[in-house]
Design an enzyme around this catalytic site. Structure first.
Site, mmCIF file in Angstrom:
data_model
loop_
_atom_site.group_PDB
_atom_site.id
_atom_site.type_symbol
_atom_site.label_atom_id
_atom_site.label_comp_id
_atom_site.label_asym_id
_atom_site.label_seq_id
_atom_site.Cartn_x
_atom_site.Cartn_y
_atom_site.Cartn_z
ATOM 1 N N CYS A 110 0.822 -1.210 0.000
ATOM 2 C CA CYS A 110 0.000 0.000 0.000
ATOM 3 C C CYS A 110 0.864 1.272 0.000
ATOM 4 C CB CYS A 110 -0.978 -0.059 1.176
ATOM 5 S SG CYS A 110 -2.351 1.093 1.085
ATOM 6 N N HIS A 111 0.740 2.107 1.027
ATOM 7 C CA HIS A 111 1.515 3.342 1.138
ATOM 8 C C HIS A 111 2.881 3.111 1.791
ATOM 9 C CE1 HIS A 111 -2.465 5.088 0.437
ATOM 10 N NE2 HIS A 111 -1.860 6.213 0.110
ATOM 11 N N GLY A 112 3.155 1.882 2.208
ATOM 12 C CA GLY A 112 4.406 1.551 2.884
ATOM 13 C C GLY A 112 5.673 2.003 2.175
#
Length: 182
Positions: A110-112
């Site tokens: 994801c936004h990791g």
């Protein structure tokens, strides 16, 4: 199988997407690994179900006090606030970067990847993420790919990435496979 391999899950004090923490954690445990929750402080972390508060989780280690020497692999869950906070914490960024410096596997969803962008470790790597990170990844020298799961092998270790919670079955299966080979 993971045969007692130690896997760090790096999360901020608040904002990790709960399912992106708990599903990979469960996969690591079921494969015989030893997951450990690493954060920027010792207080319990607050996870979220998108924008709603979910469960809290006890922290095992503080990022500034450990390195890749202490673990065999790293998982970076997403959520918008989680990696946005981590990328501003010097200890968290240094901790994430240490896995690449030692050639140890990393899985991110994801936004990791924001934390990895800050660590400066994406140059020449293929990676996927939540679509809004595409430009950030390209600006950091990475090649953004729109796929359920991407595995990028290199001198600095193997990077497993996925886009979103819907990709978790493939993400979990793949990170266990990659971590098992490490």
């Amino acid at each position: 199988m993971l045969n007692d391999r130690r896997v760090a899950f790096l999360v901020a004090p608040e904002g990790a997407e709960q399912v992106e923490l708990t599903e990979p954690w469960k996969a690591v445990e079921e494969a015989g690994g030893r997951p450990s929750l690493v954060s920027t402080g010792k207080d319990p972390v607050q996870a979220f179900n998108h924008l709603d508060k979910a469960d809290t989780f006890a922290v095992d280690r503080v990022a500034a006090d450990c390195s890749a020497d202490d673990f065999d692999a790293l998982v970076l869950p997403g959520g918008v606030a989680n990696p946005d906070f981590l990328r501003t914490d010097e200890g968290a960024v240094r901790f994430a970067k240490s896995f690449f410096q030692q050639g140890k596997p990393v899985a991110v969803i994801c936004h990791g990847p924001w934390t990895l962008i800050e660590a400066g470790v994406l140059t020449g790597r293929q990676i996927t993420s939540w679509p809004s990170l595409k430009t950030d990844i390209r600006n950091a020298g990475g090649e953004w790919v729109d796929a359920e799961v991407v595995v990028c092998e290199g001198e600095a270790g193997t990077l497993v990435s996925s886009r979103k919670p819907d990709d978790l079955p493939a993400f979990c299966r793949t990170l266990v496979e990659v971590f098992s080979r490490a």
